[in-house]
Design a protein around this motif. Structure first.
Motif, PDB file in Angstrom:
ATOM      1  N   ALA A  81      -6.704  -7.530 -10.947  1.00 55.04           N
ATOM      2  CA  ALA A  81      -6.495  -6.427  -9.993  1.00 55.04           C
ATOM      3  C   ALA A  81      -7.498  -5.307 -10.262  1.00 55.04           C
ATOM      4  O   ALA A  81      -8.066  -4.727  -9.328  1.00 55.04           O
TER       5      ALA A  81
ATOM      6  N   GLY B 297     -10.387  -3.771  -7.765  1.00 60.23           N
ATOM      7  CA  GLY B 297     -10.463  -2.330  -7.503  1.00 60.23           C
ATOM      8  C   GLY B 297     -11.840  -1.778  -7.834  1.00 60.23           C
ATOM      9  O   GLY B 297     -12.414  -0.990  -7.078  1.00 60.23           O
TER      10      GLY B 297
ATOM     11  N   ASN C  71       3.485   1.059 -12.871  1.00 61.22           N
ATOM     12  CA  ASN C  71       3.329  -0.333 -13.314  1.00 61.22           C
ATOM     13  C   ASN C  71       2.345  -0.367 -14.489  1.00 61.22           C
ATOM     14  O   ASN C  71       1.960   0.687 -15.016  1.00 61.22           O
ATOM     15  N   GLY C  72       1.929  -1.579 -14.868  1.00 57.38           N
ATOM     16  CA  GLY C  72       1.068  -1.705 -16.045  1.00 57.38           C
ATOM     17  C   GLY C  72      -0.272  -1.012 -15.876  1.00 57.38           C
ATOM     18  O   GLY C  72      -0.711  -0.259 -16.754  1.00 57.38           O
TER      19      GLY C  72
ATOM     20  N   LEU D 133      -4.082   3.516 -17.068  1.00 54.84           N
ATOM     21  CA  LEU D 133      -5.168   4.399 -16.617  1.00 54.84           C
ATOM     22  C   LEU D 133      -4.763   5.852 -16.380  1.00 54.84           C
ATOM     23  O   LEU D 133      -5.598   6.739 -16.409  1.00 54.84           O
TER      24      LEU D 133
ATOM     25  N   LEU E 281       7.898  -3.039 -12.419  1.00 55.07           N
ATOM     26  CA  LEU E 281       6.847  -4.027 -12.695  1.00 55.07           C
ATOM     27  C   LEU E 281       6.971  -5.242 -11.791  1.00 55.07           C
ATOM     28  O   LEU E 281       8.074  -5.760 -11.594  1.00 55.07           O
ATOM     29  N   PHE E 282       5.856  -5.672 -11.313  1.00 52.59           N
ATOM     30  CA  PHE E 282       5.824  -6.892 -10.497  1.00 52.59           C
ATOM     31  C   PHE E 282       6.064  -8.099 -11.419  1.00 52.59           C
ATOM     32  O   PHE E 282       6.873  -8.967 -11.119  1.00 52.59           O
ATOM     33  N   TYR E 283       5.359  -8.134 -12.540  1.00 55.23           N
ATOM     34  CA  TYR E 283       5.551  -9.195 -13.538  1.00 55.23           C
ATOM     35  C   TYR E 283       6.427  -8.622 -14.642  1.00 55.23           C
ATOM     36  O   TYR E 283       5.948  -8.258 -15.714  1.00 55.23           O
TER      37      TYR E 283
ATOM     38  N   ARG F 245       7.358  -5.928 -21.725  1.00 52.77           N
ATOM     39  CA  ARG F 245       6.405  -5.069 -21.009  1.00 52.77           C
ATOM     40  C   ARG F 245       7.053  -3.743 -20.613  1.00 52.77           C
ATOM     41  O   ARG F 245       6.424  -2.695 -20.675  1.00 52.77           O
TER      42      ARG F 245
ATOM     43  N   LEU G 179      -1.210   1.006  -6.758  1.00 49.55           N
ATOM     44  CA  LEU G 179      -1.598  -0.386  -7.022  1.00 49.55           C
ATOM     45  C   LEU G 179      -0.432  -1.339  -6.797  1.00 49.55           C
ATOM     46  O   LEU G 179      -0.033  -2.108  -7.665  1.00 49.55           O
TER      47      LEU G 179
ATOM     48  N   ASP H 283      -4.702   2.740  -3.378  1.00 49.87           N
ATOM     49  CA  ASP H 283      -5.270   1.386  -3.409  1.00 49.87           C
ATOM     50  C   ASP H 283      -6.713   1.454  -2.941  1.00 49.87           C
ATOM     51  O   ASP H 283      -6.997   1.901  -1.818  1.00 49.87           O
ATOM     52  N   LEU H 284      -7.612   1.013  -3.803  1.00 49.33           N
ATOM     53  CA  LEU H 284      -9.035   1.083  -3.455  1.00 49.33           C
ATOM     54  C   LEU H 284      -9.426   0.118  -2.340  1.00 49.33           C
ATOM     55  O   LEU H 284     -10.485   0.262  -1.734  1.00 49.33           O
ATOM     56  N   ASN H 285      -8.563  -0.857  -2.079  1.00 50.08           N
ATOM     57  CA  ASN H 285      -8.860  -1.828  -1.032  1.00 50.08           C
ATOM     58  C   ASN H 285      -8.161  -1.448   0.285  1.00 50.08           C
ATOM     59  O   ASN H 285      -6.962  -1.639   0.423  1.00 50.08           O
TER      60      ASN H 285
ATOM     61  N   ASP I 298      -8.577   5.399  -2.973  1.00 45.29           N
ATOM     62  CA  ASP I 298      -9.324   6.078  -4.036  1.00 45.29           C
ATOM     63  C   ASP I 298      -8.900   5.475  -5.366  1.00 45.29           C
ATOM     64  O   ASP I 298      -7.852   4.825  -5.459  1.00 45.29           O
ATOM     65  N   ASN I 299      -9.685   5.740  -6.398  1.00 45.94           N
ATOM     66  CA  ASN I 299      -9.308   5.275  -7.732  1.00 45.94           C
ATOM     67  C   ASN I 299      -8.154   6.115  -8.252  1.00 45.94           C
ATOM     68  O   ASN I 299      -8.178   7.354  -8.128  1.00 45.94           O
ATOM     69  N   ILE I 300      -7.192   5.473  -8.845  1.00 41.77           N
ATOM     70  CA  ILE I 300      -6.019   6.195  -9.333  1.00 41.77           C
ATOM     71  C   ILE I 300      -6.407   7.315 -10.316  1.00 41.77           C
ATOM     72  O   ILE I 300      -5.770   8.369 -10.341  1.00 41.77           O
TER      73      ILE I 300
HETATM   74  O1  PTJ Z   1       2.159  -4.184 -13.892  1.00 40.64           O
HETATM   75  P1  PTJ Z   1       2.719  -5.086 -12.829  1.00 40.64           P
HETATM   76  O2  PTJ Z   1       3.470  -6.260 -13.403  1.00 40.64           O
HETATM   77  O3  PTJ Z   1       3.577  -4.347 -11.837  1.00 40.64           O
HETATM   78  O4  PTJ Z   1       1.495  -5.724 -11.996  1.00 40.64           O
HETATM   79  C1  PTJ Z   1       0.558  -4.841 -11.417  1.00 40.64           C
HETATM   80  C2  PTJ Z   1      -0.486  -5.605 -10.561  1.00 40.64           C
HETATM   81  C3  PTJ Z   1      -1.569  -4.587 -10.190  1.00 40.64           C
HETATM   82  C4  PTJ Z   1      -1.116  -6.719 -11.401  1.00 40.64           C
HETATM   83  C5  PTJ Z   1       0.210  -6.192  -9.316  1.00 40.64           C
HETATM   84  O5  PTJ Z   1       0.867  -5.173  -8.598  1.00 40.64           O
HETATM   85  C6  PTJ Z   1      -0.791  -6.913  -8.437  1.00 40.64           C
HETATM   86  O6  PTJ Z   1      -1.016  -8.112  -8.535  1.00 40.64           O
HETATM   87  O7  PTJ Z   1      -1.426  -6.125  -7.540  1.00 40.64           O
HETATM   88  P2  PTJ Z   1      -2.560  -6.640  -6.503  1.00 40.64           P
HETATM   89  O8  PTJ Z   1      -1.891  -7.406  -5.410  1.00 40.64           O
HETATM   90  O9  PTJ Z   1      -3.692  -7.271  -7.237  1.00 40.64           O
HETATM   91  O10 PTJ Z   1      -3.023  -5.277  -5.905  1.00 40.64           O
HETATM   92  C7  PTJ Z   1      -3.606  -4.276  -6.686  1.00 40.64           C
HETATM   93  C8  PTJ Z   1      -4.496  -3.426  -5.777  1.00 40.64           C
HETATM   94  O11 PTJ Z   1      -4.889  -2.289  -6.518  1.00 40.64           O
HETATM   95  C9  PTJ Z   1      -5.762  -4.130  -5.304  1.00 40.64           C
HETATM   96  O12 PTJ Z   1      -5.901  -3.983  -3.905  1.00 40.64           O
HETATM   97  C10 PTJ Z   1      -6.904  -3.388  -6.023  1.00 40.64           C
HETATM   98  O13 PTJ Z   1      -8.040  -3.253  -5.210  1.00 40.64           O
HETATM   99  C11 PTJ Z   1      -6.270  -2.027  -6.293  1.00 40.64           C
HETATM  100  N1  PTJ Z   1      -6.769  -1.353  -7.498  1.00 40.64           N
HETATM  101  C12 PTJ Z   1      -7.159  -1.914  -8.665  1.00 40.64           C
HETATM  102  N2  PTJ Z   1      -7.532  -0.968  -9.553  1.00 40.64           N
HETATM  103  C13 PTJ Z   1      -7.363   0.219  -8.945  1.00 40.64           C
HETATM  104  C14 PTJ Z   1      -6.875  -0.019  -7.629  1.00 40.64           C
HETATM  105  N3  PTJ Z   1      -6.596   0.967  -6.774  1.00 40.64           N
HETATM  106  C15 PTJ Z   1      -6.789   2.234  -7.216  1.00 40.64           C
HETATM  107  N4  PTJ Z   1      -7.246   2.534  -8.465  1.00 40.64           N
HETATM  108  C16 PTJ Z   1      -7.543   1.569  -9.346  1.00 40.64           C
HETATM  109  N5  PTJ Z   1      -8.012   1.868 -10.568  1.00 40.64           N
END
Ligand code: PTJ
Length: 246
Positions: free
Chosen positions: A34, A38, A75-76, A81, A101-103, A108, A160, A180-182, A197-199
């Motif tokens: 993830a 990002g 979340n994690g 960060l 948490l998603f996972y 954790r 995120l 969410d950067l995406n 934007d970046n968190i």
């Molecule tokens: O800690 P958990 O178990 O809750 O899991 C967290 C994650 C992030 C692994 C889980 O929610 C996940 O799989 O998320 P996704 O579906 O990969 O989505 C995360 C989104 O956050 C993506 O669209 C990334 O582009 C975005 N992203 C990643 N890093 C940053 C970010 N957005 C803002 N700031 C960041 N630093």
């Protein structure tokens, strides 16, 4: 040790935090993937907070100030960060902090709790796995919420986030703010207010906006919300990504 004059210094510092958080059992394995996604989007938006992101940040601050029961979900990746920034923001807003948490594993949850406590949080919701509720009766870990925190919240900051959960939260009548950067992610599209934007930049800027809007009357805050259109804002963020030259 990352040399300060390295042209990618900031980015490498964030990677270092992510790697350490993974080693310390804070980050989900997928958290690294993830972060990489990002990072790629951050590269494309120029690693600065764009004008549409600033507008979304101001709107998020207004929504949080108007909330009766605002909750900041952690979340994690967020813990890795921006733990201190989240705790600081919760103080200014008198908002609750909830681990979601998603996972989800007990270990954790414990590790993320430690990070938040070290960052100064006193009360943390969502840690008691036996007493979590399921939003809208959906028996999936994605929909878990503590009774006094996310379950009761009217406005939630979920950085995120996973798209399914964002949708569940919105469908249950809550205002969902995500970072969410995406801009193309399901989360970005399903949330009420998406900050592209970046968190690490967004959370301190939300705090600044909260401070600057704090004295505004309720109607002015409501007007900020009324004039915001998430889809339009996402389209403006997409335009920034357009690659014009090498
Ligand atoms: O800690 P958990 O178990 O809750 O899991 C967290 C994650 C992030 C692994 C889980 O929610 C996940 O799989 O998320 P996704 O579906 O990969 O989505 C995360 C989104 O956050 C993506 O669209 C990334 O582009 C975005 N992203 C990643 N890093 C940053 C970010 N957005 C803002 N700031 C960041 N630093």
């Amino acid at each position: 040790m990352i040399p300060k004059n390295h042209p990618r210094y900031q980015s490498l510092v964030l990677r270092d935090k992510i790697v350490k958080a993974h080693k310390n059992g804070i980050l989900a394995d997928s958290g690294m993937i993830a972060h990489g996604r990002g990072e790629a989007f951050d590269y494309l938006i120029g690693e600065v907070t764009s004008a549409p992101a600033k507008e979304a940040i101001r709107t998020a601050a207004a929504a949080l100030l108007l909330a009766d029961n605002p909750v900041l979900s952690v979340n994690g990746n967020t813990a890795a960060l921006a733990a201190e920034e989240i705790v600081e923001l919760s103080r200014f807003l008198e908002a609750k902090i909830e681990i979601n948490l998603f996972y989800r594993t007990p270990k954790r949850v414990e590790n993320v709790e430690k990070v938040l406590k070290k960052a100064g949080a006193s009360q943390i919701y969502g840690t008691d796995s036996d007493n979590l509720k399921y939003i809208e009766g959906i028996e999936s870990p994605r929909a878990t919420a503590s009774a006094e925190g996310i379950f009761k919240a009217d406005v939630i900051l979920v950085p995120l986030e996973d798209g399914d959960r964002a949708e569940i939260l919105v469908n249950s009548g809550k205002t969902v703010i995500t970072v969410d950067l995406n801009p193309l992610s399901r989360t970005s599209k399903k949330s009420s207010i998406t900050i592209v934007d970046n968190i690490v930049r967004a959370i301190p800027l939300i705090k600044e906006e909260v401070l600057s809007l704090k004295e505004k009357d309720i109607n002015s805050l409501k007007n900020i919300l009324k004039s915001f259109n998430n889809e339009k804002n996402l389209k403006e963020s997409l335009k920034i990504i357009e690659i014009k030259e090498l």
